[in-house]
Design an enzyme around this catalytic site. Structure first.
Site, PDB file in Angstrom:
ATOM      1  N   LYS A  98       3.353 -27.312  -3.817  1.00  0.00           N
ATOM      2  CA  LYS A  98       3.860 -28.227  -4.848  1.00  0.00           C
ATOM      3  C   LYS A  98       4.228 -27.498  -6.133  1.00  0.00           C
ATOM      4  O   LYS A  98       5.132 -27.901  -6.855  1.00  0.00           O
ATOM      5  CB  LYS A  98       2.814 -29.303  -5.159  1.00  0.00           C
ATOM      6  CG  LYS A  98       2.530 -30.247  -3.996  1.00  0.00           C
ATOM      7  CD  LYS A  98       3.674 -31.206  -3.761  1.00  0.00           C
ATOM      8  CE  LYS A  98       3.321 -32.238  -2.704  1.00  0.00           C
ATOM      9  NZ  LYS A  98       4.474 -33.098  -2.365  1.00  0.00           N
ATOM     10  N   GLU A 120       3.932 -38.891  -9.951  1.00  0.00           N
ATOM     11  CA  GLU A 120       3.133 -39.700  -9.024  1.00  0.00           C
ATOM     12  C   GLU A 120       2.481 -38.730  -8.052  1.00  0.00           C
ATOM     13  O   GLU A 120       2.994 -37.645  -7.818  1.00  0.00           O
ATOM     14  CB  GLU A 120       4.010 -40.703  -8.270  1.00  0.00           C
ATOM     15  CG  GLU A 120       4.684 -40.162  -7.007  1.00  0.00           C
ATOM     16  CD  GLU A 120       5.703 -39.070  -7.255  1.00  0.00           C
ATOM     17  OE1 GLU A 120       6.309 -39.061  -8.345  1.00  0.00           O
ATOM     18  OE2 GLU A 120       5.881 -38.216  -6.367  1.00  0.00           O
ATOM     19  N   SER A 386       1.081 -25.678   4.162  1.00  0.00           N
ATOM     20  CA  SER A 386       1.566 -26.154   2.861  1.00  0.00           C
ATOM     21  C   SER A 386       0.469 -26.249   1.811  1.00  0.00           C
ATOM     22  O   SER A 386       0.734 -26.162   0.622  1.00  0.00           O
ATOM     23  CB  SER A 386       2.241 -27.507   3.039  1.00  0.00           C
ATOM     24  OG  SER A 386       1.333 -28.424   3.617  1.00  0.00           O
TER      25      SER A 386
END
Lengths: 405, 278
Positions: A98, A120, A386
């Site tokens: 991210k 969010e 990830s």
């Protein structure tokens, strides 16, 4: 595969933000001027070499890139087929992919003179990355998170607060990621003059799906180079989990025009595709939500249905529009893994490699256990890891306790 | 082509007054009560009726209207039943303009052409679709205009002079000016700012300009009606409806009257205003 294939899979979206029939800009008028400004600001940043230089500096020294491409020897031996490599995005600062996207967006926000950032988050990984970079650059940060997710991702909530962010538990609707996104859009509509909305995945109105993909493409670009160094050629297949699909898009995009590379996205099948799940492609159809046209879970009246996944990060009833297009063109094959399969994969990778994956990434590992044994031993398979599983350990402990009773 | 909306504004101009536009959610709290309420609105003083099409994820609406949509959906409301409701209303009233307001997905799933044909036959006059900006006009706006329905666009404080022509290009019926950057049910803008904004929009269009978001009292409605061609009230009516429900969220004998009484008092406010300067 679709007979009318484009010359390149890497040129989208068009100037209106469309990937084939998908994408677009389906937002309230209040937001349109800002979205057009953002499109201009991002185009200018892309064309400015100093932007890339600055970003590369932070990617290297703050994020810790390049992330390693690690040969998972014990997993490979265990499965007895393809040679499996893990792209170690979980080793990035903040523990997931991210941060690549958030860094890029925060740098665009700074160029636009925005001082207040909203985001969010589902699992909390995007929220943590946003809170982290807001702390680094001295920006106000507000993170919307479904009340259900606040409860199941307590360690990440604590981290965000520690970093100085305000976490707002969202009580409306199903109290998960989709409602957090609605609430963030409401905040943005209200505070549009000073606020930048840092979207966490390759979804939302144009230019977000393109911009987030571009920022995440560092994953695939590094993988190309690292695989050349390790094996002297391209990988034969790529596997990544899909919620909105940003880690997957980042790994896939630099390989889309290499026909020899098989590509697999793995959606969350929850309790199974005929029950509660979050597999928008396998169990949904094209519709319009959150600023874009894409595959969505909905009923016959076009009302959005609740998604379910053991992983808060995949618990979203939609998917990025570029994935919908890649599905319809047949370039990417979309599979799905259930909650139970993901849990088993979590345990497998922890025990064999000493790497507990995020429950999101565990969905990708689950499909690797099916795909790899069917491939020859010289087949090179890359799985995107990830995120790291630390955030999920309290939840997994609870589940395992429940299973013993 | 003159639509019911055009005819109504022409008639109001003759009377020298602004329009009172009401918003309620179709099917809130159940289809029958909801039809009874909209039938009562013209008599209570509504000049134009907006009906919300319930949607699970109304991202530009506040908690009151979202809750109304969820009550309606729980009561079994669908887009098909919303059109049935319009047909029910039209059996008794062939002049009050009806505008459907909502989000695109349910229409997209219903099928754009089928929806437009069914809406026209049912007696719908116009559409307000919150998540379709001019950039997506090909989706519904242009087909709606071809089908003979008005497509009413929202203009907001962020819609500057450079953008206004794009927003107004395919708008018909009236322009809905959202007086604040924010969601429905939020605080109101002051009437001077609204007056300035209406004047600014009128430099670009001959269409009537109605103003909504944040109007809750007859005084506020009057202040807006003095500046604009119409005042829109939604959240206050939805809240009055909600407050009349029993503890299980079901309609009571007071429900229809609770809404109609508030509409009557707000209509008094609007009717007390002078016609907006053209």
């Amino acid at each position: 595969m679709n007979p009318n294939l484009p010359n390149s899979f890497r040129t989208g979206p068009d100037e209106r933000g469309h990937f084939g029939n998908f994408g677009g800009r389906f937002v309230a008028e209040t937001l349109m001027p800002l979205i057009l400004d953002l499109e201009k600001a991002y185009a200018a940043a892309k064309a400015d070499p100093s932007f890339q230089t600055e970003m590369n500096g932070y990617l290297k020294d703050y994020v810790g890139r390049p992330s390693p491409l690690y040969f998972a020897e014990r997993l490979t031996e265990h499965l007895g087929g393809a040679k499996i490599y893990l792209k170690r995005e979980e080793l990035n600062h903040t523990g997931s992919h991210k941060v690549n996207n958030v860094l890029g967006q925060i740098m665009v926000a700074r160029r636009m003179g925005k001082k207040r950032i909203i985001a969010e988050t589902g699992a909390g990984q995007h929220g943590v990355a946003t809170a982290t970079l807001c702390a680094r650059f001295g920006l106000e940060c507000v993170v919307y998170m479904g009340a259900v997710d606040v409860a199941r991702q307590a360690p990440n909530v604590f981290r965000m607060e520690m970093l100085g962010a305000k976490v707002v538990p969202v009580q409306s609707g199903t109290r998960t990621l989709k409602d957090a996104m609605n609430e963030a859009l409401r905040d943005w509509v209200t505070n549009v003059h000073n606020t930048f909305y840092c979207i966490g995945t390759v979804a939302g109105p144009h230019p977000y799906p393109m911009m987030v993909r571009d920022f995440q493409s560092v994953i695939g670009e590094e993988t190309r180079k690292q695989m050349q160094e390790a094996e002297g050629r391209l990988p034969d297949s790529l596997v990544a989990c899909i919620g909105g699909g940003s880690n997957a898009m980042g790994l896939f995009h630099p390989f889309l025009d290499d026909p020899s590379v098989e590509i697999f996205g793995v959606e969350a099948a929850g309790h199974g595709l005929t029950q509660l799940h979050a597999a928008s492609i396998a169990g949904g159809r094209a519709g319009v939500l959150h600023g874009n046209r894409t595959y969505l879970l909905m009923d016959d009246d076009g009302q959005i249905q609740d998604a379910h996944s053991i992983s808060a990060g995949l618990d979203y009833p939609g998917i990025g529009p570029e994935h919908s297009w890649l599905h319809e063109t047949g370039r990417v094959t979309y599979l799905s893994a259930t909650d139970d399969e993901a849990l088993a994969a979590f345990m497998l990778l922890s025990r064999l490699e000493g790497i507990p994956p995020a429950l999101e990434s565990a969905h990708a590992i689950a499909k690797v256990t099916e795909l790899a044994p069917k491939r020859p031993k010289d087949h090179l398979m890359v799985v995107n890891l990830s995120g790291r599983g630390d955030k999920d350990i309290p939840q997994i402990t609870e589940i395992l306790k429940g299973k013993k009773q | 082509m003159t639509t019911r909306i055009d005819a109504r504004f022409a008639e109001l101009a003759k009377q020298g007054r602004s329009a009172f536009v009401t918003f309620l959610m179709a099917g809130d709290p159940d289809p029958k009560t909801s039809l009874d309420i909209i039938k009562a609105l013209p008599k209570a003083g509504a000049d134009i009726i907006e009906i919300g099409m319930p949607f699970t994820d109304p991202m530009a609406d506040g908690p009151s209207i979202q809750a109304a949509g969820l009550r309606a959906l729980k009561g079994g409301m669908t887009l098909r039943k919303t059109l049935e409701m319009v047909r029910g209303f039209r059996k008794e009233d062939d002049t009050t303009p009806l505008v459907l307001m909502g989000y695109y997905n349910p229409i997209y799933i219903y099928g754009v052409d089928k929806f437009l044909a069914d809406a026209k036959v049912a007696g719908v006059d116009g559409l307000i679709i919150v998540d379709l900006p001019p950039e997506e006009d090909d989706e519904l706006c242009i087909p709606a205009l071809k089908a003979g329905l008005n497509f009413i666009r929202l203009a907001t404080p962020t819609t500057d002079d450079k953008r206004l022509p794009a927003v107004l290009a395919n708008t018909s019926g009236f322009v809905y000016y959202v007086s604040i950057t924010g969601i429905t049910g939020a605080a109101a803008a002051d009437s001077k700012a609204v007056g300035d904004a209406v004047a600014r929009i009128k430099r670009h269009t001959k269409l009537p300009v109605c103003v909504g978001f944040g109007i809750r009292t007859p005084q506020a409605a009057r202040a807006i009606a003095e500046k604009a061609n119409g005042a829109v009230v939604g959240t206050a009516l939805v809240d009055a409806l909600r407050d009349s429900l029993d503890t299980k969220g079901q309609a009571t004998t007071k429900t229809v009257a609770a809404v109609a009484d508030l509409v009557a008092s707000l209509a008094q406010g609007v009717r007390g205003a002078k016609q907006a300067a053209e």
